[in-house]
Write a protein that holds these residues in place. Sequence first.
Motif, short mmCIF file in Angstrom:
data_model
loop_
_atom_site.label_atom_id
_atom_site.label_comp_id
_atom_site.label_asym_id
_atom_site.label_seq_id
_atom_site.Cartn_x
_atom_site.Cartn_y
_atom_site.Cartn_z
N GLY A 48 26.75 3.75 -7.16
CA GLY A 48 27.62 2.78 -6.51
C GLY A 48 27.45 2.69 -5.02
N VAL A 49 26.92 3.74 -4.38
CA VAL A 49 26.71 3.69 -2.93
C VAL A 49 25.22 3.64 -2.58
CG1 VAL A 49 28.89 4.85 -2.44
CG2 VAL A 49 26.81 6.21 -2.65
N THR A 50 24.39 3.38 -3.59
CA THR A 50 22.95 3.23 -3.34
C THR A 50 22.46 1.97 -4.07
OG1 THR A 50 22.51 4.80 -5.17
CG2 THR A 50 22.50 5.68 -2.92
N ARG A 51 22.02 2.15 -5.31
CA ARG A 51 21.40 1.04 -6.06
C ARG A 51 22.35 -0.14 -6.24
NH1 ARG A 51 20.31 3.42 -11.15
NH2 ARG A 51 22.34 2.64 -11.85
N GLU A 52 23.57 0.12 -6.70
CA GLU A 52 24.48 -0.99 -7.01
C GLU A 52 25.04 -1.63 -5.74
OE1 GLU A 52 24.26 -2.10 -9.94
OE2 GLU A 52 23.11 -0.32 -10.53
N ALA A 53 25.20 -0.84 -4.69
CA ALA A 53 25.62 -1.42 -3.41
C ALA A 53 24.54 -2.32 -2.85
CB ALA A 53 25.96 -0.31 -2.42
N ALA A 54 23.28 -1.92 -3.01
CA ALA A 54 22.17 -2.77 -2.60
C ALA A 54 22.16 -4.06 -3.42
CB ALA A 54 20.84 -2.04 -2.77
N ARG A 55 22.43 -3.95 -4.71
CA ARG A 55 22.50 -5.13 -5.57
C ARG A 55 23.61 -6.07 -5.10
NH1 ARG A 55 20.61 -5.07 -10.86
NH2 ARG A 55 20.93 -2.81 -11.02
N ALA A 56 24.75 -5.49 -4.68
CA ALA A 56 25.89 -6.29 -4.24
C ALA A 56 25.60 -7.06 -2.96
CB ALA A 56 27.11 -5.40 -4.04
#
Length: 400
Positions: free
Chosen positions: A346-354
């Motif tokens: 949530g603070v790496t891959r998915e935050a980048a996606r967001a």
Amino acid sequence: MRCDRLWRGARLATLAVGREGLGIVEQGVVAAKDGRIVYAGAADEAPAFAADETIDCEGRWITPGLVDCHTHLVFGGDRAHEFELRLAGASYEEIARAGGGIVSTMKATREAGESDLVASAVRRLDALIAEGVTTVEIKSGYGLSEEAELKSLRAARAVGAARPVSVATTFLGAHALPPEAKGDKAAYIDRMIALLPRIAAEKLADAVDAFCEGIAFSPDEVARLFTAARELGLPVKLHADQLSNLHGAKLAAGFGALSADHLEHTDEEGAHAMAQAGTVAVLLPGAFYFIRETKVPPVELFRRHGTHMALATDCNPGTSPLTSLLLTMNMGATLFRMTVEECLAGVTREAARALGRLGEIGTLEAGKSCDLAIWDIERPAELVYRMGFNPLHARIWRGA
């Protein structure tokens, strides 16, 4: 193969799409050239590298640099005095009548010079950088006039030039209604729509956001703004379903939004729509904690429908004066019952996606920006488990 820098003797949490769990590599290396990763993986499968500099990580863990995908770092003044008043028993309404609340931040932001806004935002940013953050999103939204919103966006861009960090800027003119609007939300939205071409022409914002709530703007008002933004090629995101269910999650998904954020009151229809659209659910436990919310976001619904979940600080003066992604992860686990894997993703891959930047950052994969966080830990769960403890050993941004 020649590279600029080689990190060896490391354990990797690659977070790579398609890898199981955190994408762990127990005996790994990372190689970078011209600021980009050219290899991240098992040491025994790596090419023979001739490196200008080799760093022995001595068994430390490397993760992607952290990404804070929802902040309001640029604002004037603070609201510590209001916090003190609330603790003494004053209501939000009483504080607002006395000129407090978002109006006080609006006044301070309008009165501050651009350089003052940059200086105060950089202090907050430095706290995030010290915990391994390499990319941060910064919203406007406290100026609430054409001139002050433009000033805030320019300040956000300047913050990115002041530190070795990547900054994504977001126009949040539809954050609240300023007093001079005299309750005319439609006219105010018209003014914000009229400002969009200039924002796009001057490349001041990477996305457009709005607050869809009874105390802010209606779904129809948001839809008008988002339609105008989409016509200019600006991606959108939405503060949605925080205090009530106005079906903001479904609205955001209908516009193909990068993210919908908060989401405490999102229903199954909204979760499903977001999953189908690829809209990321950005959860903000700092605000949940600070305003003493009791209704948690529907994490289980997001899991069931395959909705991507990110975590962010929501750093702002009124409801989440938080500048720690490490504490945010702990809150995501303890308050929202997210798993270690979900928190770290949530603070790496998915935050980048967001942020629409997964092709550039968020995982340890060849071709991506060499943004790394190197940690003195025995296992990745420590990053979520500990409170008030920062085990960062080194932070690398664009290979340096």
